[in-house]
Write an enzyme that holds these catalytic residues in place. Structure first.
Site, PDB file in Angstrom:
ATOM      1  N   GLU A 131      25.614 -46.550  -0.025  1.00  0.00           N
ATOM      2  CA  GLU A 131      25.599 -48.246   0.546  1.00  0.00           C
ATOM      3  C   GLU A 131      24.228 -48.071  -0.561  1.00  0.00           C
ATOM      4  O   GLU A 131      24.225 -49.885  -1.415  1.00  0.00           O
ATOM      5  CB  GLU A 131      24.885 -48.085   1.499  1.00  0.00           C
ATOM      6  N   THR A 184      26.334 -58.711  -2.927  1.00  0.00           N
ATOM      7  CA  THR A 184      25.735 -58.365  -1.259  1.00  0.00           C
ATOM      8  C   THR A 184      24.046 -58.072  -1.325  1.00  0.00           C
ATOM      9  O   THR A 184      22.863 -58.968  -0.879  1.00  0.00           O
ATOM     10  CB  THR A 184      25.733 -56.337  -0.698  1.00  0.00           C
TER      11      THR A 184
END
Ligand code: HSE
Length: 310
Positions: A131, A184
């Site tokens: 991530e 994101t």
């Protein structure tokens, strides 16, 4: 060429309204698939990636799955060579935890192929590194439910303290993915770094309410608690049609609705499959009106994380 394994990991909805960066749940579909094959010589090779429209790097130094696998191999002190075939079965940058599913499926499959030197939950820090590479932040609210299934709470990041929560039997998720792009990184950068105390009080009240609702199978309490007064009002501006789609979901009987992860997908939770599918239809109609293409995913909140397919 040596042994080979094929595995699947599910999509996830992070934040779940009031739990920014600390709560997420897994769905039954969509998800990502990987086939890993052990090589005789060291080194990680990405043989193929499909379903990404050529957007993901095939360079093993830059790809999320290979990086996660490398970190895992370093940790267990192995220089085992691996060949990766990744099949993206869900849209990228959608708010469905696409990078998380890839990271999880890769490290989970390799751990199984090597005879499970680590327990499933011990794989979490490696997937979190994926991530970090994908969006600059090692949040766990997608990777933890993708790895463990169901609802997962990240009570603390340092030290990492991850808690699996029960899911009421009849709880269904509807997720709509409107075809607009939200990165994101951008969706994180626009957030204010400070929170007003009055808003924080509402948010932690709702988060505690949601957890209590899950534990007591109290659908009304779950519905009352699905409110985000901090992040959603800011990020909603990035998603055309958000307010209308959310209202349509509530009008169709959803318990609650908010942004899935950092968006643009929008999730709703409902009691029962029938309501969940009415909710999907209602949200779809909103995006038809907006002339934005979309797809809808409906499934039970999944109790299962990744699984071996063959
Ligand atoms: N909690 C993260 C965020 C999830 O909302 O930025 C991103 O998928």
């Amino acid at each position: 060429m040596g042994k080979s394994i094929k595995a699947f990991a599910p999509a996830t909805a992070a934040n779940v309204a009031c739990g920014f960066d600390v709560l997420g749940f897994a769905v039954e579909n969509p998800g990502d698939e990987v086939t890993l094959t052990l090589k005789d010589e060291p080194g990680i090779i990405i043989k193929s990636i499909t379903g990404d429209e050529g957007k993901l790097p095939l360079d093993a130094e830059k790809n999320t799955v290979s990086l996660v696998i490398q970190e895992y191999l370093n940790h267990i002190g192995s220089n085992q060579g691996v060949e990766i075939e990744l099949r993206k079965l869900m849209p990228l940058k959608s708010g469905l935890g696409s990078s998380a599913a890839s990271s999880v499926v890769g490290v989970y499959a390799l751990n199984k192929l090597l005879g499970s030197p680590l327990k499933d939950e011990e794989l979490l820090p490696f997937a979190m590194e994926g991530e970090r590479l994908a969006c600059g932040s090692a949040h766990a609210d997608n990777v933890a439910p993708a790895l463990l299934g169901g609802f997962v709470l990240i009570r603390s990041y340092e030290p990492l303290d991850v808690i699996q929560l029960p899911t009421p039997d009849d709880l269904y998720a509807t997720i709509i993915h409107p075809h607009v792009e939200v990165k994101t990184k951008d969706a994180r950068n626009i957030l204010r770094k400070e929170v007003e105390l009055s808003k924080a009080i509402q948010q932690w009240g709702n988060l505690a309410g949601l957890i209590a609702g899950l534990m007591k199978s109290d659908y009304d309490l779950i519905g009352r608690s699905l409110q985000d007064v901090i992040v959603e009002p800011v990020r909603a501006l990035l998603i055309p049609g958000f307010d209308e789609a959310k209202q349509a979901a509530l009008d169709a009987g959803a318990l609650g609705s908010s942004i899935s992860g950092s968006g643009p997908s929008i999730f709703a939770l409902s009691k029962g499959a029938e309501t969940a599918s009415k909710v999907g239809q209602a949200m779809k109609e909103v995006y038809q009106k907006w002339e934005i293409e979309s797809e809808v995913y409906i499934s039970k909140v999944s109790q299962q994380g990744p699984r071996i397919i063959e």
